[in-house]
Design a protein around this motif. Structure first.
Motif, short mmCIF file in Angstrom:
data_model
loop_
_atom_site.label_atom_id
_atom_site.label_comp_id
_atom_site.label_asym_id
_atom_site.label_seq_id
_atom_site.Cartn_x
_atom_site.Cartn_y
_atom_site.Cartn_z
N ASP A 77 0.82 -1.21 0.00
CA ASP A 77 0.00 0.00 0.00
C ASP A 77 0.86 1.28 0.00
OD1 ASP A 77 -2.51 1.14 -0.20
OD2 ASP A 77 -2.82 1.23 1.97
N TRP A 78 2.05 1.20 -0.60
CA TRP A 78 3.00 2.30 -0.66
C TRP A 78 2.35 3.60 -1.14
CZ3 TRP A 78 7.50 4.16 0.81
CH2 TRP A 78 8.18 5.10 0.03
N GLU A 79 1.49 3.51 -2.12
CA GLU A 79 0.87 4.71 -2.70
C GLU A 79 0.03 5.48 -1.70
OE1 GLU A 79 0.36 1.56 -4.04
OE2 GLU A 79 2.07 1.75 -5.41
N SER A 80 -0.47 4.82 -0.68
CA SER A 80 -1.37 5.48 0.27
C SER A 80 -0.63 6.36 1.28
CB SER A 80 -2.20 4.44 1.02
OG SER A 80 -1.40 3.73 1.93
N ASP A 87 1.62 9.41 2.47
CA ASP A 87 2.08 10.70 1.95
C ASP A 87 3.28 11.24 2.73
OD1 ASP A 87 0.76 11.46 4.26
OD2 ASP A 87 -0.72 12.70 3.27
N ASN A 97 12.16 2.73 -4.89
CA ASN A 97 10.82 3.25 -4.68
C ASN A 97 10.66 4.64 -5.28
OD1 ASN A 97 9.19 1.33 -2.84
ND2 ASN A 97 11.23 1.36 -1.94
N LYS A 101 5.30 12.35 -2.06
CA LYS A 101 5.57 12.04 -0.65
C LYS A 101 6.50 13.08 -0.05
CE LYS A 101 5.02 7.11 -1.44
NZ LYS A 101 3.60 7.26 -1.40
#
Length: 191
Positions: free
Chosen positions: A103-106, A108, A132, A137
């Motif tokens: 869930d890296w995209e979630s 910030d 990554n 972010k």
């Protein structure tokens, strides 16, 4: 003019109802992740304090071949870190068991922790940074060291990443207290 004012008021009302900057239930303003590498446990302790203060998820970077106490002896020219320090190829050969965060995209906000090794971030974090995409972010470096300061370690990692908004970092003593770490997180006024 009335239309602009109406749009601004509607936006303010929407933020009030959805909690754009401050959640009414006490949750953090941002979804935060604390990523860290720790060879001796000092960085791990600081990472845990940050995660607690920021209500963040922890993610430990683990080399496939962990560093034993003897590997970390900078005074021994035959130690693992001395050999790796002498060779960028050896540094790049340090393989992590995990560089992908679920869930890296979630997330910030990413707090990125590491010990300082000879004036730079411990190179096991390099694989994570290179592997990554930090677009969108905010990255907040932190490090532990008995004597060295954070120096340009965060800036060098930011250059390596090429993406993300990297803030100035913070150096903590090896024996940093929970209170000093929590105070720093509060001063950031981030979460």
């Amino acid at each position: 003019m009335k239309r602009i004012l109406a749009l601004l008021l509607a936006g303010a009302l929407l933020c009030t109802l959805t909690g754009c900057s401050t959640a009414a239930d006490g949750q953090a303003k941002h979804k935060s992740l604390v990523v860290y590498f720790s060879a001796t446990g000092n960085t791990k302790a600081v990472a845990q304090y940050i995660a607690d203060a920021a209500k963040a998820t922890l993610f430990e970077l683990t080399p496939e071949q962990p560093y034993a106490e003897g590997d970390l002896d900078w005074n021994n020219p035959d130690s693992r870190v001395s050999a790796e320090l002498a060779s960028e190829e050896a540094q790049n050969a340090v393989v992590l068991t995990n560089i992908s965060v679920g869930d890296w995209e979630s997330y910030d906000t990413v707090y990125l922790g590491y010990p300082i090794w000879t004036g730079v971030a411990a190179w096991p974090v390099n694989s994570f940074v290179k592997g990554n995409d930090f677009t969108g972010k905010t990255v907040i470096p932190f490090c532990t060291s008995a004597t060295s300061d954070i120096g340009d370690s965060g800036k060098l990692l930011a250059q390596m990443a090429g993406t993300g908004e990297w803030l100035d970092g913070k150096r903590f003593a090896a024996s940093a207290s929970r209170e000093s770490v929590e105070s720093w997180v509060k001063q950031l006024d981030w979460d």
